[in-house]
Design an enzyme around this catalytic site. Structure first.
Site, PDB file in Angstrom:
ATOM      1  N   HIS A  17       1.014  -1.240  -0.011  1.00  0.00           N
ATOM      2  CA  HIS A  17      -0.078   0.175   0.038  1.00  0.00           C
ATOM      3  C   HIS A  17       0.701   1.094   0.011  1.00  0.00           C
ATOM      4  O   HIS A  17       1.326   1.749   1.072  1.00  0.00           O
ATOM      5  CB  HIS A  17      -0.748  -0.018   1.176  1.00  0.00           C
ATOM      6  N   HIS A  19       1.554   4.580  -2.388  1.00  0.00           N
ATOM      7  CA  HIS A  19       0.891   5.509  -3.784  1.00  0.00           C
ATOM      8  C   HIS A  19       2.250   6.201  -4.367  1.00  0.00           C
ATOM      9  O   HIS A  19       2.853   6.920  -3.741  1.00  0.00           O
ATOM     10  CB  HIS A  19      -0.216   6.563  -3.472  1.00  0.00           C
ATOM     11  N   HIS A 197      -9.571   0.920  -0.968  1.00  0.00           N
ATOM     12  CA  HIS A 197      -9.639   1.877   0.354  1.00  0.00           C
ATOM     13  C   HIS A 197     -11.115   1.669   0.873  1.00  0.00           C
ATOM     14  O   HIS A 197     -11.923   2.329   0.068  1.00  0.00           O
ATOM     15  CB  HIS A 197      -9.120   3.132   0.162  1.00  0.00           C
ATOM     16  N   GLU A 200     -11.281   3.929   6.168  1.00  0.00           N
ATOM     17  CA  GLU A 200      -9.999   4.713   6.704  1.00  0.00           C
ATOM     18  C   GLU A 200     -10.849   6.042   7.236  1.00  0.00           C
ATOM     19  O   GLU A 200     -10.800   6.328   8.661  1.00  0.00           O
ATOM     20  CB  GLU A 200      -9.261   5.363   5.466  1.00  0.00           C
ATOM     21  N   ASP A 279       1.506   7.125   2.014  1.00  0.00           N
ATOM     22  CA  ASP A 279       2.255   8.460   1.127  1.00  0.00           C
ATOM     23  C   ASP A 279       3.560   8.839   1.767  1.00  0.00           C
ATOM     24  O   ASP A 279       3.224   9.797   2.586  1.00  0.00           O
ATOM     25  CB  ASP A 279       1.159   9.529   0.912  1.00  0.00           C
TER      26      ASP A 279
END
Length: 318
Positions: A17, A19, A197, A200, A279
């Protein structure tokens, strides 16, 4: 951190996971902006770093989309991808499954040919020189329409051999998984792996939809399942992996204090939790830093750390 934990973190692991656009470090962002003549509102490194103080997912996304505007050429995508893979090697990652947002680049006039040219060159070099196997997953922006996603999917089919699956990301609240039912049905017919996703910032209902309507094989994040005992039993029974991201949760105040992160509870319930960086340029650390801070927050023991590492390898799409 003890010697035993340091040794554990030197084991081969997978990251599932991450990006690509979220690995754009501030220095690279400013350098590419200058090279490509992109006018950012952030004039220097200090101002960019100050902007990385988010209050919620949407504030992060506003900066995220502005930052990626500096990616213009195949060489830019090459530099970004290889920089991430080099950092991953330092964290002993041997398998990476990278998310990319094609709609965000197509809408800027950047072709899929440009994107895949740069990314694939970096992936091949990392395989040869860093011994990292890398696969790509195309994520669709859930704040856009399914019609837009289907149009992008059609374009992606010209590059079918370049990626192994599709996902769903961007603004979760108000954009339930069921919105993309037709897209995921098409992807399933193409024998693509399916992830999304869910849970979250959204409710546990979004996780149910991702499983039952989209038919996903992994849940990205999934924090909200802690509120639903039946959902946790379902995920454990079906061996659905969660790709959790501690530093992202902390930065976006999903879990403000990692001492309260649900990873240990979920592990104890037999759920396949994995640790990832999401990220990393924006949230303060690559994959090992996520392990380290979660270990410290939850006071995880060596058996639990080993389980997290093993889970990452077992949850790969291989």
């Amino acid at each position: 951190m003890s010697h035993d934990i340091k040794t554990l973190l030197q084991q081969p692991k997978a990251e599932l996971h991450m990006h690509l656009e979220g690995s754009l470090e501030p220095e690279m962002m400013l350098n590419l902006a200058q090279k490509n003549g992109v006018n950012l509102k952030y004039k220097n490194l200090a101002v960019v770093k100050k902007a990385y103080n988010f209050n919620n997912l949407q504030e992060f996304l506003d900066l995220y989309y502005q930052g990626m505007s500096v990616l213009q050429t195949a060489d830019d995508f090459y530099d970004l991808t290889y920089a991430y893979l080099l950092k991953s090697q330092q964290d002993h990652v041997t398998h990476a499954e990278i998310f990319i947002d094609p709609q965000a680049h197509l809408s800027r006039g950047i072709s899929l040919a440009t994107l895949f040219d740069g990314v694939n060159r970096a992936v091949k070099k990392a395989q040869a020189e860093l011994n990292i196997d890398t696969q790509l997953i195309m994520c669709f922006l859930r704040h856009l329409s399914e019609k837009d996603a289907l149009n992008t999917f059609d374009q992606l089919m010209e590059y079918r051999d370049n990626f192994i699956g599709i996902g769903l990301d961007s603004s979760e609240l108000g954009n339930p998984p069921e919105k993309f039912k037709n897209l995921f049905e098409l992807a399933r017919k193409e024998r693509l792996h399916l992830v999304a996703h869910a849970g979250e910032e959204g409710p546990d209902e979004y996780v149910w939809q991702a499983l039952d309507i989209l038919g996903v094989e992994r849940i990205d994040h999934g924090n909200a399942i802690l509120t639903d005992e039946e959902l946790m039993k379902r995920i454990a029974k079906d061996n659905i992996a969660l790709t959790m991201c501690p530093l992202s949760n902390k930065a976006l105040k999903v879990v403000p204090n990692l001492a309260d992160h649900p990873a240990r509870i979920l592990l104890d319930k037999g759920i396949k939790v994995t640790i990832n960086s999401d990220d990393p340029a924006y949230f303060g650390g690559y994959v090992n830093q996520n392990y380290i801070e979660l270990i410290d927050g939850l006071k995880l023991g060596t058996a639990e750390i080993q389980q997290l590492i093993d889970n990452s390898l077992n949850a790969r799409f291989v």
